[in-house]
Design a protein around this motif. Structure first.
Motif, PDB file in Angstrom:
ATOM      1  N   MET A   1      61.807-122.442 -68.896  1.00  0.00           N
ATOM      2  CA  MET A   1      61.151-121.302 -68.289  1.00  0.00           C
ATOM      3  C   MET A   1      59.634-121.490 -68.343  1.00  0.00           C
ATOM      4  O   MET A   1      59.091-121.891 -69.360  1.00  0.00           O
ATOM      5  N   THR A   2      58.956-121.226 -67.240  1.00  0.00           N
ATOM      6  CA  THR A   2      57.514-121.397 -67.199  1.00  0.00           C
ATOM      7  C   THR A   2      56.814-120.143 -67.708  1.00  0.00           C
ATOM      8  O   THR A   2      57.331-119.032 -67.591  1.00  0.00           O
ATOM      9  N   GLU A   3      55.634-120.342 -68.260  1.00  0.00           N
ATOM     10  CA  GLU A   3      54.852-119.225 -68.767  1.00  0.00           C
ATOM     11  C   GLU A   3      54.150-118.522 -67.609  1.00  0.00           C
ATOM     12  O   GLU A   3      53.714-119.157 -66.656  1.00  0.00           O
ATOM     13  N   LYS A   4      54.040-117.215 -67.730  1.00  0.00           N
ATOM     14  CA  LYS A   4      53.334-116.423 -66.729  1.00  0.00           C
ATOM     15  C   LYS A   4      51.834-116.529 -66.995  1.00  0.00           C
ATOM     16  O   LYS A   4      51.390-116.429 -68.137  1.00  0.00           O
ATOM     17  N   THR A   5      51.065-116.742 -65.951  1.00  0.00           N
ATOM     18  CA  THR A   5      49.612-116.810 -66.087  1.00  0.00           C
ATOM     19  C   THR A   5      49.065-115.412 -66.279  1.00  0.00           C
ATOM     20  O   THR A   5      49.406-114.492 -65.546  1.00  0.00           O
TER      21      THR A   5
END
Length: 53
Positions: A1-5
């Motif tokens: 899962m990618t981190e939210k900016t």
């Protein structure tokens, strides 16, 4: 899962005869210009953002 900016924002008054220099300085510090508004008094205000560190 990618981190939210997540972002941080700045509101910067612009001086008409030095607009490019002001924006270049903020840009070199990692800020991205989002919008420039002309206020009712005729002043310019820049809205900038950059990712939080």
């Amino acid at each position: 899962m990618t981190e939210k900016t997540t972002w941080e924002y700045a509101t910067v008054p612009l001086i008409v005869h030095a607009t490019k220099q002001i924006l270049d300085q903020w840009g070199s510090d990692g800020w991205e210009l989002v919008q420039v508004l002309v206020m009712p008094e005729g002043n310019l205000v820049a809205y900038l953002k950059r990712p939080k560190a």
